[in-house]
Design a protein around this motif. Structure first.
Motif, PDB file in Angstrom:
ATOM      1  N   VAL A   1      27.647  33.748 -75.317  1.00 12.10           N
ATOM      2  CA  VAL A   1      28.421  33.448 -74.115  1.00 12.10           C
ATOM      3  C   VAL A   1      29.049  34.740 -73.631  1.00 12.10           C
ATOM      4  CG1 VAL A   1      30.411  32.177 -73.214  1.00 12.10           C
ATOM      5  CG2 VAL A   1      28.916  31.105 -74.905  1.00 12.10           C
ATOM      6  N   ALA A   2      28.978  34.962 -72.319  1.00 11.91           N
ATOM      7  CA  ALA A   2      29.674  36.092 -71.702  1.00 11.91           C
ATOM      8  C   ALA A   2      30.712  35.521 -70.749  1.00 11.91           C
ATOM      9  CB  ALA A   2      28.695  36.977 -70.949  1.00 11.91           C
ATOM     10  N   VAL A   3      31.904  36.085 -70.786  1.00  8.83           N
ATOM     11  CA  VAL A   3      32.976  35.639 -69.906  1.00  8.83           C
ATOM     12  C   VAL A   3      33.387  36.813 -69.031  1.00  8.83           C
ATOM     13  CG1 VAL A   3      35.283  34.633 -69.782  1.00  8.83           C
ATOM     14  CG2 VAL A   3      33.753  34.005 -71.664  1.00  8.83           C
ATOM     15  N   PHE A   4      33.367  36.586 -67.729  1.00  8.12           N
ATOM     16  CA  PHE A   4      33.708  37.626 -66.761  1.00  8.12           C
ATOM     17  C   PHE A   4      35.040  37.264 -66.114  1.00  8.12           C
ATOM     18  CE2 PHE A   4      29.156  37.482 -67.169  1.00  8.12           C
ATOM     19  CZ  PHE A   4      28.759  38.806 -67.192  1.00  8.12           C
ATOM     20  N   TYR A   5      35.918  38.255 -65.960  1.00  8.43           N
ATOM     21  CA  TYR A   5      37.232  38.028 -65.365  1.00  8.43           C
ATOM     22  C   TYR A   5      37.319  38.805 -64.057  1.00  8.43           C
ATOM     23  CZ  TYR A   5      38.135  36.371 -70.038  1.00  8.43           C
ATOM     24  OH  TYR A   5      38.057  35.691 -71.223  1.00  8.43           O
ATOM     25  N   SER A   6      37.749  38.128 -63.008  1.00  6.99           N
ATOM     26  CA  SER A   6      37.780  38.761 -61.689  1.00  6.99           C
ATOM     27  C   SER A   6      38.980  39.665 -61.495  1.00  6.99           C
ATOM     28  CB  SER A   6      37.795  37.696 -60.596  1.00  6.99           C
ATOM     29  OG  SER A   6      39.047  37.017 -60.601  1.00  6.99           O
ATOM     30  N   GLY A   7      40.015  39.467 -62.260  1.00  8.17           N
ATOM     31  CA  GLY A   7      41.270  40.152 -61.953  1.00  8.17           C
ATOM     32  C   GLY A   7      42.001  39.316 -60.910  1.00  8.17           C
ATOM     33  N   VAL A   8      43.151  39.795 -60.440  1.00 12.98           N
ATOM     34  CA  VAL A   8      43.961  39.043 -59.484  1.00 12.98           C
ATOM     35  C   VAL A   8      43.578  39.453 -58.063  1.00 12.98           C
ATOM     36  CG1 VAL A   8      46.305  38.560 -58.700  1.00 12.98           C
ATOM     37  CG2 VAL A   8      45.841  38.888 -61.140  1.00 12.98           C
ATOM     38  N   TRP A   9      43.261  38.433 -57.263  1.00 15.19           N
ATOM     39  CA  TRP A   9      42.892  38.647 -55.862  1.00 15.19           C
ATOM     40  C   TRP A   9      43.747  37.722 -55.012  1.00 15.19           C
ATOM     41  CZ3 TRP A   9      36.868  38.624 -55.104  1.00 15.19           C
ATOM     42  CH2 TRP A   9      36.297  39.644 -55.869  1.00 15.19           C
ATOM     43  N   PRO A  10      43.855  38.027 -53.715  1.00 14.95           N
ATOM     44  CA  PRO A  10      44.485  37.049 -52.822  1.00 14.95           C
ATOM     45  C   PRO A  10      43.689  35.748 -52.874  1.00 14.95           C
ATOM     46  CG  PRO A  10      44.287  39.166 -51.726  1.00 14.95           C
ATOM     47  CD  PRO A  10      43.537  39.272 -53.028  1.00 14.95           C
ATOM     48  N   ALA A  11      44.403  34.632 -52.825  1.00 16.57           N
ATOM     49  CA  ALA A  11      43.784  33.314 -53.007  1.00 16.57           C
ATOM     50  C   ALA A  11      42.589  33.098 -52.094  1.00 16.57           C
ATOM     51  CB  ALA A  11      44.819  32.219 -52.805  1.00 16.57           C
ATOM     52  N   ASN A  12      42.726  33.470 -50.804  1.00 17.43           N
ATOM     53  CA  ASN A  12      41.607  33.254 -49.883  1.00 17.43           C
ATOM     54  C   ASN A  12      40.377  34.055 -50.294  1.00 17.43           C
ATOM     55  OD1 ASN A  12      42.905  31.401 -48.318  1.00 17.43           O
ATOM     56  ND2 ASN A  12      43.573  32.882 -46.778  1.00 17.43           N
ATOM     57  N   ASP A  13      40.598  35.294 -50.740  1.00 13.07           N
ATOM     58  CA  ASP A  13      39.455  36.127 -51.139  1.00 13.07           C
ATOM     59  C   ASP A  13      38.736  35.527 -52.344  1.00 13.07           C
ATOM     60  OD1 ASP A  13      39.987  37.875 -49.125  1.00 13.07           O
ATOM     61  OD2 ASP A  13      40.889  39.426 -50.399  1.00 13.07           O
ATOM     62  N   ILE A  14      39.510  35.133 -53.333  1.00 11.54           N
ATOM     63  CA  ILE A  14      38.893  34.613 -54.552  1.00 11.54           C
ATOM     64  C   ILE A  14      38.281  33.234 -54.336  1.00 11.54           C
ATOM     65  CG2 ILE A  14      40.910  33.514 -55.634  1.00 11.54           C
ATOM     66  CD1 ILE A  14      38.461  35.726 -57.497  1.00 11.54           C
ATOM     67  N   PHE A  15      38.904  32.428 -53.473  1.00 10.63           N
ATOM     68  CA  PHE A  15      38.419  31.075 -53.237  1.00 10.63           C
ATOM     69  C   PHE A  15      37.168  31.070 -52.362  1.00 10.63           C
ATOM     70  CE2 PHE A  15      38.361  26.944 -51.094  1.00 10.63           C
ATOM     71  CZ  PHE A  15      38.347  26.125 -52.208  1.00 10.63           C
ATOM     72  N   TYR A  16      37.155  31.908 -51.317  1.00 11.03           N
ATOM     73  CA  TYR A  16      36.034  31.887 -50.372  1.00 11.03           C
ATOM     74  C   TYR A  16      34.905  32.854 -50.729  1.00 11.03           C
ATOM     75  CZ  TYR A  16      38.854  28.823 -47.547  1.00 11.03           C
ATOM     76  OH  TYR A  16      39.591  27.753 -47.116  1.00 11.03           O
ATOM     77  N   ASN A  17      34.990  33.468 -51.863  1.00 15.78           N
ATOM     78  CA  ASN A  17      33.915  34.343 -52.333  1.00 15.78           C
ATOM     79  C   ASN A  17      33.461  33.869 -53.711  1.00 15.78           C
ATOM     80  OD1 ASN A  17      33.649  36.492 -50.242  1.00 15.78           O
ATOM     81  ND2 ASN A  17      35.838  36.662 -50.677  1.00 15.78           N
ATOM     82  N   PRO A  18      32.765  32.743 -53.741  1.00 17.25           N
ATOM     83  CA  PRO A  18      32.357  32.184 -55.030  1.00 17.25           C
ATOM     84  C   PRO A  18      31.389  33.126 -55.758  1.00 17.25           C
ATOM     85  CG  PRO A  18      31.234  31.043 -53.263  1.00 17.25           C
ATOM     86  CD  PRO A  18      32.231  31.975 -52.619  1.00 17.25           C
ATOM     87  N   PRO A  19      31.390  33.073 -57.048  1.00 19.69           N
ATOM     88  CA  PRO A  19      30.555  33.990 -57.827  1.00 19.69           C
ATOM     89  C   PRO A  19      29.078  33.609 -57.814  1.00 19.69           C
ATOM     90  CG  PRO A  19      31.706  32.492 -59.277  1.00 19.69           C
ATOM     91  CD  PRO A  19      32.209  32.215 -57.898  1.00 19.69           C
ATOM     92  N   GLN A  20      28.271  34.637 -57.912  1.00 22.22           N
ATOM     93  CA  GLN A  20      26.835  34.480 -58.144  1.00 22.22           C
ATOM     94  C   GLN A  20      26.487  35.352 -59.342  1.00 22.22           C
ATOM     95  OE1 GLN A  20      24.567  35.540 -54.691  1.00 22.22           O
ATOM     96  NE2 GLN A  20      24.971  33.605 -53.677  1.00 22.22           N
ATOM     97  N   VAL A  21      25.712  34.801 -60.240  1.00 21.70           N
ATOM     98  CA  VAL A  21      25.306  35.531 -61.434  1.00 21.70           C
ATOM     99  C   VAL A  21      23.853  35.946 -61.272  1.00 21.70           C
ATOM    100  CG1 VAL A  21      24.951  35.366 -63.937  1.00 21.70           C
ATOM    101  CG2 VAL A  21      26.944  34.289 -62.878  1.00 21.70           C
TER     102      VAL A  21
END
Length: 190
Positions: free
Chosen positions: A147-167
């Motif tokens: 298992v690999a776990v990736f952490y985004s760090g702290v972002w403004p809520a809109n940025d983190i919410f509206y930019n969903p991750p792609q692996v």
């Protein structure tokens, strides 16, 4: 007719009959031998066909298993508010977990947050291992059952919410895949 001629002709007839009987016996023996050879060849070809079918089935199962590897890789994404910091209200972070439950490693595992950046750091957890190991990004090799776990760090809520991750990762066949947080996947290169 003279008695000599009768005996000679009977002898020639008898010799011809013996010769014909011998030729018929040799022909029958040759036919039996050829039939036996054909039966052995049919048996050999049937055995070869069976072995080839088994090999083909094994190769197809192997290819299916290896192709199914991409379908078995799972992505889990969690959004979290940053607690306790009034200046950070509305800010958040994302944790993306990539699980490789297969028998083969995957390579070049990367997370992209909607084109707006890479994770700050990542960890790798091997099955059965206690604790996690901090890793460089992207992860060169994610071993089987890891298992690999990736952490985004702290972002403004809109940025983190509206930019969903792609692996993005490369499977053991060398095919590159992209997977989003909804589990949709598509082949990038084959």
């Amino acid at each position: 007719m003279k008695p000599d001629r009768v005996h000679r002709s009977n002898a020639l007839t008898a010799a011809g009959t013996v010769f014909a009987a011998t030729a018929a016996w040799a022909t029958l023996r040759t036919l039996r031998y050829q039939r036996q050879q054909l039966d052995e060849q049919r048996s050999f070809v049937a055995e070869q066909t069976r072995v080839l079918q088994l090999q083909q089935d094994q190769l197809l199962a192997y290819a299916r298993d290896r192709t199914d590897q991409a379908r078995r890789i799972t992505i889990d994404s969690e959004f979290a508010d940053v607690p306790g910091d009034p200046a950070a209200d509305g800010n958040g972070s994302r944790t993306v977990t990539v699980t490789n439950p297969t028998d083969y490693p995957i390579r070049g595992v990367r997370v992209d947050f909607g084109g707006n950046g890479s994770p700050e750091w990542a960890t790798i957890q091997l099955e059965g291992q206690y604790g996690a190991t901090r890793s460089t990004y992207p992860i060169d090799v994610l071993a089987s059952r890891s298992v690999a776990v990736f952490y985004s760090g702290v972002w403004p809520a809109n940025d983190i919410f509206y930019n969903p991750p792609q692996v993005t990762f490369t499977d053991s066949l060398g095919q590159q895949w992209k997977v989003n947080e909804n589990g949709q996947r598509w082949l990038v290169t084959g």
